[in-house]
Design a protein around this motif. Structure first.
Motif, PDB file in Angstrom:
ATOM      1  N   SER A   1      35.493  36.907  46.038  1.00  0.00           N
ATOM      2  CA  SER A   1      36.561  37.565  45.302  1.00  0.00           C
ATOM      3  C   SER A   1      37.875  36.811  45.430  1.00  0.00           C
ATOM      4  O   SER A   1      38.467  36.779  46.493  1.00  0.00           O
ATOM      5  N   PRO A   2      38.311  36.194  44.370  1.00  0.00           N
ATOM      6  CA  PRO A   2      39.621  35.535  44.405  1.00  0.00           C
ATOM      7  C   PRO A   2      40.751  36.502  44.095  1.00  0.00           C
ATOM      8  O   PRO A   2      41.903  36.175  44.182  1.00  0.00           O
ATOM      9  N   VAL A   3      40.376  37.713  43.738  1.00  0.00           N
ATOM     10  CA  VAL A   3      41.381  38.689  43.320  1.00  0.00           C
ATOM     11  C   VAL A   3      41.945  39.370  44.541  1.00  0.00           C
ATOM     12  O   VAL A   3      41.256  39.541  45.517  1.00  0.00           O
TER      13      VAL A   3
ATOM     14  N   ASN B   1      43.034  44.973  46.070  1.00  0.00           N
ATOM     15  CA  ASN B   1      43.800  46.199  46.235  1.00  0.00           C
ATOM     16  C   ASN B   1      42.874  47.397  46.101  1.00  0.00           C
ATOM     17  O   ASN B   1      41.740  47.282  45.675  1.00  0.00           O
ATOM     18  N   LYS B   2      43.398  48.528  46.454  1.00  0.00           N
ATOM     19  CA  LYS B   2      42.515  49.682  46.577  1.00  0.00           C
ATOM     20  C   LYS B   2      41.839  50.041  45.274  1.00  0.00           C
ATOM     21  O   LYS B   2      40.789  50.606  45.253  1.00  0.00           O
ATOM     22  N   ARG B   3      42.435  49.723  44.168  1.00  0.00           N
ATOM     23  CA  ARG B   3      41.838  50.174  42.932  1.00  0.00           C
ATOM     24  C   ARG B   3      40.610  49.375  42.554  1.00  0.00           C
ATOM     25  O   ARG B   3      39.779  49.838  41.830  1.00  0.00           O
ATOM     26  N   SER B   4      40.505  48.174  43.082  1.00  0.00           N
ATOM     27  CA  SER B   4      39.265  47.471  42.772  1.00  0.00           C
ATOM     28  C   SER B   4      38.265  47.584  43.904  1.00  0.00           C
ATOM     29  O   SER B   4      37.194  47.074  43.836  1.00  0.00           O
TER      30      SER B   4
ATOM     31  N   VAL C   1      31.604  49.861  41.258  1.00  0.00           N
ATOM     32  CA  VAL C   1      32.997  49.729  40.870  1.00  0.00           C
ATOM     33  C   VAL C   1      33.245  50.655  39.696  1.00  0.00           C
ATOM     34  O   VAL C   1      32.395  50.797  38.823  1.00  0.00           O
TER      35      VAL C   1
ATOM     36  N   LEU D   1      44.931  55.450  49.492  1.00  0.00           N
ATOM     37  CA  LEU D   1      44.143  56.544  48.952  1.00  0.00           C
ATOM     38  C   LEU D   1      42.714  56.087  48.677  1.00  0.00           C
ATOM     39  O   LEU D   1      42.443  54.910  48.542  1.00  0.00           O
TER      40      LEU D   1
END
Lengths: 195, 568
Positions: A30-32, A35-38, A63, A102
């Protein structure tokens, strides 16, 4: 005195999920910024929460919204008799007082409050108890939720089926705060807490 | 003196323009000169608004006074995959309010990804006496109560098409609310409703609507009932069947087969729930005429598929589930030389064992040289396979490949899938729509920017290495209309690289990338005719713009935005 696991509430530098929390299955390569949303929703099973040697989950981390199959189609193909929902599950956010991030949980996965609490406890590594008029709070934390009218309610008062469609989001509050809110609501009227 | 465009009499222009059928033609003539613009606006009958926030009801009704048919699309497409929060918007009611005053003779309303309440459906039914045609696709917010209102009050209804909506199916008898004297129905599609409708009411409706040409029933209608409907309506051109599941009584299958043998006009067949090899012979009489076969609700295997396809030589469009496997796709390649469109859906998106692979795709491309539309869900793919597919089918207009594990490389070479998509864009010069997947570096996007000059729609997920990826595309593809990106390492400079494009695009969606509020603010400052909207997630820190939706508009910032949508 109930023991609570402080790890989940500990403030620390670094990205959420970047510790040895092995249940936060991340996608590889994962280069991204993760953050929590992913970050993927966790597997809701509770039994292996303490097993570091658990084999990789049988299904890949799920996901949100991936693969891009419309929820309607998913329900139909798997022969579900339920109505086509807007989403494949009822995802609500869960916050816990003191936790730095969260999480999201799919309420449809649970069939009762007991199961939901088990899932939340595993997720936040804490002990949550339902409120009892007689005994008060059995633990440090109490589960509350925001309903469709925007009111914050204690979990457990209404039947599970009635709760499901009305729950917009969950908040695991410190029991002491719940008592304060209850008292102030009693004296000052309905309290719409917003976080 | 030669007549110039602006000297032609308005009456002549109006009569000529009213003969134009395509929206594109209408748009073009309106741009010639002011005179033509004025004449054209008075004759436009149909308008298609692909983003409901790009224009306001007031602006629309002011410009076009004679509209009879409206198509409205609302939420961004990624709302289909739960990426847009509830209560985001796209409520149809403000439009209906404006139409009630401006277009009392409105006949057709087609909505996609809009929020439609029961009250809105009732409002529609009560306020438009000429109303004929309602189509709701991927909408939400209504229940069968709303359908009752439509059935009750729309005396001239010709079309009721309810598909794939998030609807509260409260059951009940909505179909029974069609009055006995309603005989005008031509299209009835309730295939995606889950509860039973009154069969008597349905039978009576089908029997008295002699112009019925499209009938798509839901899963609750069984074989015996279907047969009775077919006997009443042999003129149907499109049929969506109910469930095949029941005690297998050969007489009912034979009865159905006989009923089908009288349906000489049938060209589209769908439904097929719970179909097995034993039931399929019922449909053989019509296979020879079919041009569109939708088996995407039927968990059938390769053998069942082959049986049908062997008899369906005229197929142009085929939708299947990946339970047919590569073997089933080989059958497609063997039996369907006229095939132009293939969609393969996953039966279980999270199950890694089943499905189709690279070899199925290649097999289809070998046998179907006319293929130009593909939607393909698979667990794994290779560059070599896609390169072969591009060579076999250079006419792709729509290439949507979904390798279901994010960032999955070529499973044979372990390399990124860059060359696969490179081959597609290099060879398929007519490509309009592209969905990419698998492990992709910026090179894939460099190819897209360099070669995909006709590209209009691009969907990207979990791909790219840096801002450059998106920059290549935004700078290289002049015809972009809609771009949707999720979970990619594209940040502010990538966002801003599209400055010159956004005003000619319909929309841009970026979620879970590296875009910040500052970047969005900068974009908003530079481009005043864009709405730059950030959907804030609770718990987002201030600088993070986790979901960004950018679109051109003449209506200014949204007036109905919920608190979590921030327009910059």
């Amino acid at each position: 005195m109930e023991l609570i696991n402080f790890e989940a509430t500990e403030l620390r530098l670094g990205l959420p999920g970047s510790t040895e929390d092995h249940r936060d299955v991340k996608s590889t390569n994962s280069p991204v910024n993760s953050n929590k949303r992913s970050s993927p929703e966790m597997d809701s099973s509770v039994s292996d929460e303490n097993d570091p040697s658990r084999s990789p989950p049988p299904t890949k981390a799920q996901v949100v919204g991936w693969p891009p199959v419309r929820s309607y189609r998913k329900n139909i193909l798997q022969g579900k008799k339920s109505e086509p929902e807007r989403g494949s599950g009822i995802y609500v956010k869960v916050s816990m007082d003191g936790a730095p991030y969260l999480r999201k949980v799919d309420l449809k996965v649970y069939k009762s409050y007991g199961e939901l609490l088990k899932g939340l406890q595993a997720m936040f590594k804490c002990i949550i108890g339902l409120y009892s008029e007689r005994e008060g709070y059995k633990s440090e934390y109490a589960p509350t939720y925001e309903d469709k009218d925007g009111d914050w309610m204690l979990l457990g008062d209404v039947p599970w089926d009635m709760f499901l469609p009305s729950c917009k989001r969950l908040r695991i509050m410190k029991s002491s705060e719940v008592i304060e809110l209850t008292v102030s609501a009693f004296f000052f009227g309905r309290n719409k807490t917003t976080k | 003196m030669d007549p110039t465009p602006s000297s032609l009499p308005e009456d002549f222009l109006k009569r000529t323009f009213s003969l134009l059928t395509s929206d594109t033609d209408h748009n073009s003539v309106s741009l010639v000169c002011k005179h033509w613009y004025t004449a054209e606006r008075l004759t436009r009958r149909h308008v298609s608004i692909r983003n409901c926030y790009s224009v306001s009801p007031e602006i629309l009704t002011a410009r076009f006074p004679a509209i009879r048919s409206v198509t409205l699309k609302g939420k961004p497409r990624f709302s289909d995959f739960n990426l847009v929060p509830d209560d985001w918007g796209a409520d149809v009611q403000p439009w209906l309010n404006a139409f009630a005053t401006a277009y009392p003779c409105l006949e057709e309303v087609r909505l996609k990804r809009m929020v439609v309440s029961d009250e809105s459906l009732e409002f529609l039914a009560l306020n438009f006496d000429e109303f004929k045609c309602l189509s709701l696709l991927s909408c939400e917010g209504f229940s069968t109560l709303g359908l009752e209102a439509i059935a009750t009050y729309c005396k001239n209804l010709t079309e009721l098409d309810i598909q794939e909506n998030g609807i509260d199916d409260l059951g009940g008898d909505w179909l029974s609310y069609f009055p006995e004297n309603l005989t005008s129905l031509e299209v009835l599609n309730f295939s995606t409703l889950t509860s039973e409708v009154s069969f008597d009411a349905l039978e009576s409706l089908v029997s008295r609507c002699k112009s019925l040409r499209v009938l798509k029933v839901n899963r609750k209608v069984n074989l015996e009932q279907l047969k009775r409907l077919l006997v009443l309506a042999p003129q149907l051109t499109e049929l969506g069947m109910g469930s095949f599941m029941e005690e297998l009584v050969s007489s009912s299958v034979n009865g159905l087969e006989e009923a089908f043998s009288k349906c000489g006009n049938l060209v589209t067949l769908s439904g097929f729930w719970d179909a097995t090899l034993l039931h399929l012979p019922a449909v053989y009489p019509v296979c020879g005429n079919l041009t569109f076969l939708n088996l995407s609700y039927a968990n059938i295997g390769p053998d069942e598929l082959e049986q049908i396809l062997a008899r369906s030589k005229r197929l142009v469009r085929l939708w299947v589930v990946d339970t047919v496997g590569d073997k089933g796709l080989e059958a497609v390649g063997s039996h369907c030389p006229l095939l132009e469109e293939l969609r393969v859906f996953p039966v279980d998106p999270f199950d890694q064992k089943l499905g189709v692979t690279d070899s199925g795709l290649v097999a289809v491309s070998k046998g179907c040289p006319k293929l130009h539309y593909i939607l393909y869900f698979c667990q794994r793919m290779t560059n070599a396979a896609v390169i072969t597919v591009a060579e076999n089918c250079p006419n792709f207009t729509h290439f949507r490949l979904c390798i279901m594990n994010p960032r999955e490389p070529d499973y044979l070479t372990n390399e990124p899938m860059d060359e696969a998509f490179g081959a597609i864009v290099k060879t398929c010069t007519k490509l309009q729509r592209l969905s990419v997947s698998g492990l992709l570096t910026d090179l894939a996007f460099e190819y897209i920017g360099k070669y995909a000059k006709n590209l209009e729609t691009l969907s990207v997920a979990f791909a790219g290495s840096s801002n450059l990826g998106m920059e290549y595309v935004m700078r290289g593809c002049p015809k972009l209309k809609r771009v949707e990106i999720r979970d990619c390492p594209f940040g502010d400079s990538a966002l801003l690289s599209g400055l010159t494009q956004y005003e000619s695009m319909r929309s841009l969606w970026m979620s879970d990338c590296n875009v910040t509020m500052d970047g969005c603010k900068k974009l908003a400052e530079e481009m005043s005719r864009l709405n730059v909207e950030v959907i804030k997630d609770e718990g987002d820190d201030d600088q993070v713009a986790s979901k960004v939706y950018v679109y051109q508009t003449v209506a200014g910032p949204r007036k109905d935005a919920p608190p979590f949508v921030v327009t910059l």
